[in-house]
Design a protein around this motif. Structure first.
Motif, PDB file in Angstrom:
ATOM      1  N   CYS A 281       0.945  -1.285  -0.081  1.00  0.00           N
ATOM      2  CA  CYS A 281       0.009  -0.129  -0.061  1.00  0.00           C
ATOM      3  C   CYS A 281       0.941   1.335   0.041  1.00  0.00           C
TER       4      CYS A 281
ATOM      5  N   TYR B  97      -5.431   2.127   4.014  1.00  0.00           N
ATOM      6  CA  TYR B  97      -5.014   0.937   4.742  1.00  0.00           C
ATOM      7  C   TYR B  97      -5.118   1.391   6.243  1.00  0.00           C
TER       8      TYR B  97
ATOM      9  N   ARG C 228       2.143   1.659  -3.500  1.00  0.00           N
ATOM     10  CA  ARG C 228       0.819   2.329  -4.278  1.00  0.00           C
ATOM     11  C   ARG C 228       0.769   3.345  -4.106  1.00  0.00           C
TER      12      ARG C 228
ATOM     13  N   VAL D 226      -5.790  -0.214  -2.612  1.00  0.00           N
ATOM     14  CA  VAL D 226      -5.570   0.225  -1.409  1.00  0.00           C
ATOM     15  C   VAL D 226      -4.413   1.120  -1.078  1.00  0.00           C
ATOM     16  N   THR D 227      -4.439   2.398  -0.971  1.00  0.00           N
ATOM     17  CA  THR D 227      -3.352   3.341  -0.700  1.00  0.00           C
ATOM     18  C   THR D 227      -3.095   3.508   0.903  1.00  0.00           C
TER      19      THR D 227
END
Length: 213
Positions: free
Chosen positions: A3, A166, A6, A161-162
């Motif tokens: 995450c 999260y 990302r 999901v960043t």
């Protein structure tokens, strides 16, 4: 952590594209200030003054209609990237526009008087002059993207999901844990470092300008 990677991918990509589009918007606003300038300025300010919840929901509804009629885009990093770029552009545009307003118009016409081509003018004049504001706009856009939760939440999809999402999900499921505190502290530290780098860059630039007569 996937995450976090990302979030970096989303932040760097959207900030780069947002900086380019925001700079182009600022140049357009500066060159074509006329009767419709007030309306254009209002459109630029809308994403800034609009609440994040309203903006995120409107983006979600828009992407849902797009996907229903065109089959694109699928909810994920693409929709999040488009949403992030759309709210970063006004911030970058305002930063670059502030630099353009203080620019001597004679300098703008000097390149044309010296028979510089449009491409040569960009590399020899516009980029050096706008470099500080472009860097500041990029850092600001990256910070906004890295820190965003609400708009990312409404435009995200499976597997996108960043880090802020999260953290929110972890707190919702398990409450505040030491791992959550550590991740949040690292994220706050990263944002502070970026803000400090931007401040130091601006301070060095102003100090350099004041030392040159």
């Amino acid at each position: 952590m996937p995450c976090f990677a990302r979030s970096l991918e989303l932040g760097l990509g959207s900030a780069a594209l947002g900086t380019v589009l925001g700079a182009l918007l600022a140049v357009g606003l500066h060159r074509y200030r006329g009767r419709g300038f007030a309306i254009l300025a209002l459109i630029v300010y809308l994403p800034i003054v609009m609440p994040d919840v309203i903006y995120g929901i409107s983006q979600m509804v828009f992407f849902n209609y797009m996907h229903e009629f065109l089959g694109w885009p699928q909810a994920g990093l693409v929709t999040m990237g488009i949403a992030h770029v759309s709210f970063e552009i006004p911030y970058v545009a305002l930063v670059v526009y502030a630099r353009l307003v203080g620019l001597d118009r004679n300098l703008v016409h000097a390149a044309s008087d010296l028979y510089a081509s449009p491409l040569k003018s960009i590399y020899a004049f516009w980029l050096p002059v706008l470099k500080p504001s472009l860097i500041a706009g990029f850092l600001l856009a990256f910070t906004l993207s890295l820190d965003d939760f609400v708009i990312s939440f409404f435009t995200s999809g499976p597997g996108s999901v960043t880090l802020p999402i999260y953290i929110w999900g972890s707190i919702a499921r398990h409450g505040v844990t030491p791992e959550t505190n550590a991740i949040a502290s690292l994220m706050i530290g990263a944002v502070l470092l970026i803000a400090l780098a931007q401040t130091l860059f601006q301070a060095r630039r102003h100090g350099h300008l004041s030392s040159n007569p």
